[in-house]
Motif scaffolding. Structure first.
Motif, PDB file in Angstrom:
ATOM      1  N   GLU A   6      43.752  35.104  46.146  1.00  0.00           N
ATOM      2  CA  GLU A   6      44.060  34.974  44.719  1.00  0.00           C
ATOM      3  C   GLU A   6      42.927  35.531  43.864  1.00  0.00           C
ATOM      4  O   GLU A   6      43.173  36.258  42.893  1.00  0.00           O
ATOM      5  CB  GLU A   6      44.308  33.514  44.363  1.00  0.00           C
ATOM      6  CG  GLU A   6      45.605  32.963  44.894  1.00  0.00           C
ATOM      7  CD  GLU A   6      45.748  31.472  44.651  1.00  0.00           C
ATOM      8  OE1 GLU A   6      45.030  30.917  43.782  1.00  0.00           O
ATOM      9  OE2 GLU A   6      46.578  30.863  45.335  1.00  0.00           O
ATOM     10  N   HIS A   7      41.710  35.198  44.228  1.00  0.00           N
ATOM     11  CA  HIS A   7      40.564  35.708  43.470  1.00  0.00           C
ATOM     12  C   HIS A   7      40.444  37.224  43.637  1.00  0.00           C
ATOM     13  O   HIS A   7      40.108  37.927  42.682  1.00  0.00           O
ATOM     14  CB  HIS A   7      39.271  35.012  43.896  1.00  0.00           C
ATOM     15  CG  HIS A   7      39.170  33.614  43.392  1.00  0.00           C
ATOM     16  ND1 HIS A   7      38.979  33.301  42.061  1.00  0.00           N
ATOM     17  CD2 HIS A   7      39.254  32.433  44.036  1.00  0.00           C
ATOM     18  CE1 HIS A   7      38.939  31.998  41.906  1.00  0.00           C
ATOM     19  NE2 HIS A   7      39.108  31.439  43.101  1.00  0.00           N
ATOM     20  N   GLY A   8      40.739  37.709  44.826  1.00  0.00           N
ATOM     21  CA  GLY A   8      40.719  39.160  45.054  1.00  0.00           C
ATOM     22  C   GLY A   8      41.760  39.877  44.203  1.00  0.00           C
ATOM     23  O   GLY A   8      41.483  40.942  43.640  1.00  0.00           O
ATOM     24  N   ARG A   9      42.942  39.287  44.083  1.00  0.00           N
ATOM     25  CA  ARG A   9      43.984  39.879  43.231  1.00  0.00           C
ATOM     26  C   ARG A   9      43.541  39.884  41.765  1.00  0.00           C
ATOM     27  O   ARG A   9      43.818  40.831  41.027  1.00  0.00           O
ATOM     28  CB  ARG A   9      45.297  39.125  43.384  1.00  0.00           C
ATOM     29  CG  ARG A   9      46.019  39.439  44.690  1.00  0.00           C
ATOM     30  CD  ARG A   9      47.422  38.860  44.690  1.00  0.00           C
ATOM     31  NE  ARG A   9      47.413  37.434  44.919  1.00  0.00           N
ATOM     32  CZ  ARG A   9      47.669  36.849  46.076  1.00  0.00           C
ATOM     33  NH1 ARG A   9      47.967  37.586  47.124  1.00  0.00           N
ATOM     34  NH2 ARG A   9      47.646  35.541  46.196  1.00  0.00           N
ATOM     35  N   LEU A  14      41.804  43.051  37.093  1.00  0.00           N
ATOM     36  CA  LEU A  14      40.804  43.335  36.059  1.00  0.00           C
ATOM     37  C   LEU A  14      40.066  44.640  36.325  1.00  0.00           C
ATOM     38  O   LEU A  14      39.073  44.946  35.657  1.00  0.00           O
ATOM     39  CB  LEU A  14      39.804  42.174  35.971  1.00  0.00           C
ATOM     40  CG  LEU A  14      40.393  40.839  35.513  1.00  0.00           C
ATOM     41  CD1 LEU A  14      39.357  39.726  35.669  1.00  0.00           C
ATOM     42  CD2 LEU A  14      40.860  40.935  34.071  1.00  0.00           C
ATOM     43  N   ASP A  15      40.546  45.414  37.287  1.00  0.00           N
ATOM     44  CA  ASP A  15      39.915  46.693  37.661  1.00  0.00           C
ATOM     45  C   ASP A  15      38.435  46.532  37.966  1.00  0.00           C
ATOM     46  O   ASP A  15      37.614  47.380  37.619  1.00  0.00           O
ATOM     47  CB  ASP A  15      40.107  47.742  36.571  1.00  0.00           C
ATOM     48  CG  ASP A  15      41.552  48.187  36.447  1.00  0.00           C
ATOM     49  OD1 ASP A  15      42.239  48.256  37.487  1.00  0.00           O
ATOM     50  OD2 ASP A  15      41.992  48.452  35.314  1.00  0.00           O
ATOM     51  N   GLY A  16      38.087  45.398  38.578  1.00  0.00           N
ATOM     52  CA  GLY A  16      36.711  45.164  38.983  1.00  0.00           C
ATOM     53  C   GLY A  16      35.791  44.694  37.868  1.00  0.00           C
ATOM     54  O   GLY A  16      34.610  44.494  38.094  1.00  0.00           O
ATOM     55  N   GLU A  17      36.333  44.518  36.674  1.00  0.00           N
ATOM     56  CA  GLU A  17      35.532  44.083  35.530  1.00  0.00           C
ATOM     57  C   GLU A  17      35.358  42.567  35.554  1.00  0.00           C
ATOM     58  O   GLU A  17      35.959  41.842  34.761  1.00  0.00           O
ATOM     59  CB  GLU A  17      36.199  44.529  34.215  1.00  0.00           C
ATOM     60  CG  GLU A  17      36.266  46.017  34.035  1.00  0.00           C
ATOM     61  CD  GLU A  17      34.895  46.646  33.816  1.00  0.00           C
ATOM     62  OE1 GLU A  17      34.044  46.029  33.142  1.00  0.00           O
ATOM     63  OE2 GLU A  17      34.677  47.749  34.333  1.00  0.00           O
ATOM     64  N   VAL A  18      34.552  42.097  36.467  1.00  0.00           N
ATOM     65  CA  VAL A  18      34.276  40.667  36.588  1.00  0.00           C
ATOM     66  C   VAL A  18      32.763  40.456  36.593  1.00  0.00           C
ATOM     67  O   VAL A  18      31.998  41.380  36.860  1.00  0.00           O
ATOM     68  CB  VAL A  18      34.900  40.054  37.867  1.00  0.00           C
ATOM     69  CG1 VAL A  18      36.416  40.117  37.813  1.00  0.00           C
ATOM     70  CG2 VAL A  18      34.392  40.725  39.104  1.00  0.00           C
ATOM     71  N   ASP A  19      32.393  39.244  36.322  1.00  0.00           N
ATOM     72  CA  ASP A  19      30.982  38.876  36.330  1.00  0.00           C
ATOM     73  C   ASP A  19      30.390  39.174  37.706  1.00  0.00           C
ATOM     74  O   ASP A  19      30.979  38.793  38.723  1.00  0.00           O
ATOM     75  CB  ASP A  19      30.871  37.380  36.018  1.00  0.00           C
ATOM     76  CG  ASP A  19      29.442  36.925  35.892  1.00  0.00           C
ATOM     77  OD1 ASP A  19      28.703  37.019  36.891  1.00  0.00           O
ATOM     78  OD2 ASP A  19      29.085  36.454  34.816  1.00  0.00           O
ATOM     79  N   PRO A  20      29.259  39.863  37.774  1.00  0.00           N
ATOM     80  CA  PRO A  20      28.653  40.166  39.072  1.00  0.00           C
ATOM     81  C   PRO A  20      28.384  38.916  39.911  1.00  0.00           C
ATOM     82  O   PRO A  20      28.503  38.951  41.137  1.00  0.00           O
ATOM     83  CB  PRO A  20      27.346  40.868  38.711  1.00  0.00           C
ATOM     84  CG  PRO A  20      27.571  41.419  37.353  1.00  0.00           C
ATOM     85  CD  PRO A  20      28.512  40.458  36.671  1.00  0.00           C
ATOM     86  N   GLN A  21      28.061  37.822  39.253  1.00  0.00           N
ATOM     87  CA  GLN A  21      27.821  36.582  39.984  1.00  0.00           C
ATOM     88  C   GLN A  21      29.115  36.082  40.644  1.00  0.00           C
ATOM     89  O   GLN A  21      29.101  35.589  41.768  1.00  0.00           O
ATOM     90  CB  GLN A  21      27.265  35.530  39.033  1.00  0.00           C
ATOM     91  CG  GLN A  21      26.607  34.372  39.721  1.00  0.00           C
ATOM     92  CD  GLN A  21      25.879  33.485  38.726  1.00  0.00           C
ATOM     93  OE1 GLN A  21      26.323  33.320  37.586  1.00  0.00           O
ATOM     94  NE2 GLN A  21      24.771  32.922  39.150  1.00  0.00           N
ATOM     95  N   ASP A  22      30.259  36.241  39.952  1.00  0.00           N
ATOM     96  CA  ASP A  22      31.542  35.865  40.549  1.00  0.00           C
ATOM     97  C   ASP A  22      31.863  36.749  41.750  1.00  0.00           C
ATOM     98  O   ASP A  22      32.361  36.274  42.762  1.00  0.00           O
ATOM     99  CB  ASP A  22      32.673  35.956  39.522  1.00  0.00           C
ATOM    100  CG  ASP A  22      32.652  34.822  38.521  1.00  0.00           C
ATOM    101  OD1 ASP A  22      31.933  33.822  38.750  1.00  0.00           O
ATOM    102  OD2 ASP A  22      33.364  34.932  37.502  1.00  0.00           O
ATOM    103  N   SER A  23      31.572  38.028  41.625  1.00  0.00           N
ATOM    104  CA  SER A  23      31.793  38.940  42.750  1.00  0.00           C
ATOM    105  C   SER A  23      30.956  38.528  43.954  1.00  0.00           C
ATOM    106  O   SER A  23      31.449  38.511  45.085  1.00  0.00           O
ATOM    107  CB  SER A  23      31.439  40.383  42.357  1.00  0.00           C
ATOM    108  OG  SER A  23      32.309  40.851  41.378  1.00  0.00           O
TER     109      SER A  23
END
Length: 55
Positions: A6-9, A14-23
């Motif tokens: 789910e988090h991967g989806r 978001l086309d990879g636009e997530v917080d680096p810490q979340d990644s």
């Protein structure tokens, strides 16, 4: 595994636009799942902890 998917989806949507810490947390969670599959009993708890931190 489903929570990680789910988090991967979400990251894909978001086309990879997530917080680096979340990644980093997501990667760590998936690695912990892999550890659990290889017999590390504490791996699943580490994965839960990291996924819970993602919300």
């Amino acid at each position: 595994m489903e929570r990680a998917r789910e988090h991967g989806r979400r990251v894909d949507a978001l086309d990879g636009e997530v917080d680096p810490q979340d990644s980093a947390r997501l990667v760590a969670a998936v690695r912990a799942i892999g550890d659990a599959l290889r017999g590390d009993e504490a791996g699943i708890e580490r994965a839960r902890t990291r996924l819970n931190a993602l919300g």
